[in-house]
Design an enzyme around this catalytic site. Sequence first.
Site, mmCIF file in Angstrom:
data_model
loop_
_atom_site.group_PDB
_atom_site.id
_atom_site.type_symbol
_atom_site.label_atom_id
_atom_site.label_comp_id
_atom_site.label_asym_id
_atom_site.label_seq_id
_atom_site.Cartn_x
_atom_site.Cartn_y
_atom_site.Cartn_z
ATOM 1 C CG HIS A 26 -37.918 14.878 -25.388
ATOM 2 N ND1 HIS A 26 -38.800 14.088 -24.679
ATOM 3 C CD2 HIS A 26 -37.386 15.756 -24.480
ATOM 4 C CE1 HIS A 26 -38.816 14.473 -23.405
ATOM 5 N NE2 HIS A 26 -37.958 15.475 -23.262
ATOM 6 C CD GLU A 27 -34.181 17.972 -25.008
ATOM 7 O OE1 GLU A 27 -34.421 19.136 -24.611
ATOM 8 O OE2 GLU A 27 -34.217 16.989 -24.240
ATOM 9 C CG HIS A 30 -38.742 20.187 -23.685
ATOM 10 N ND1 HIS A 30 -39.854 20.084 -22.862
ATOM 11 C CD2 HIS A 30 -38.000 19.061 -23.459
ATOM 12 C CE1 HIS A 30 -39.786 18.958 -22.182
ATOM 13 N NE2 HIS A 30 -38.680 18.315 -22.528
#
Length: 225
Positions: A26-27, A30
Site C-alpha cells: 500500500h505505502e 503511494h
Amino acid sequence: MENFLAFNLQEMPFVIISLVIAFTVHEFAHAYAAYLCGDSTAKDQGRLTLSPVAHLDPIGTILLLIAGFGWARPVPVDRRNFKRPHLYSILVSIAGPLSNILIAIIGVIIFYALFSTGVVDSVPEKGVDFIDKMINMLVYLNVLLFVFNLLPIPPLDGYRVLEDLAPNRIRAKMIQYEHIGVIIFLILIITPLDRYTIYPIFNTIVPYVANLVDSLIRPFFESGI
C-alpha cells in the site's frame, strides 16, 4: 490473552503475514505513484521500496492486532512537484487502496490456480489447510483495507481524493478543519459508536466486494480457461 486481541491466536500468523504484505505494498504504491507523477520526496527518503522495515509503524501495527485498527508510516508527498497537483494527488491517493484490491485479486487467482490444477493434491492436509487460511486471510484483509481507506474521512485516502475534487475555497476549509475530522474518526473507531458506523460498512461492503472479486475470477477456472 485472546480477549485482548482483535484476532484469535490461531489466526495471528496469517494476520501478521497478510498485514505486512498489505501495508508494505500500500505505502509502496503511494510512493511509486508519486514518483511517476514527478515527486521524488518518498524516493529520496528511502520509501520507494518493498522492504516492510521502511513502511511499518510499530505502534500502528500493534494497535491493529490488539484493537482492530492501526496504520503504517504515511508516505511523504510534496504536491508542489506535480505539474497537475489536483489530478496527480488523486492518482497518488487511490494508488494505495488499488494496490490492496490488486493483492486480493491475485490471491483469489492463486487460490483457484492451486486447487483447480491439482497442485495441492500432493501436499499434506495440514499444508493445504495452511494455504487455504493464508490466502483467505490475505484476500479478506486487503479487501477490508481497500474499502476502509476509501472512506471519505480524514486522514484516509478517500478524504484526500475528496479534498482534491473540491473547489479550492472548499478545499482550504477542509484542510483547516481536518484535525476535527480526525478526532471524530477516532471517536467512531475506538468507542461503541463503531458498531453503528464503521462495522455496518465492513459487514456489508467488505463481503460484497470479496464475493464480487471471487465471482469474477472463479468462472475462468471452472470453464478451464
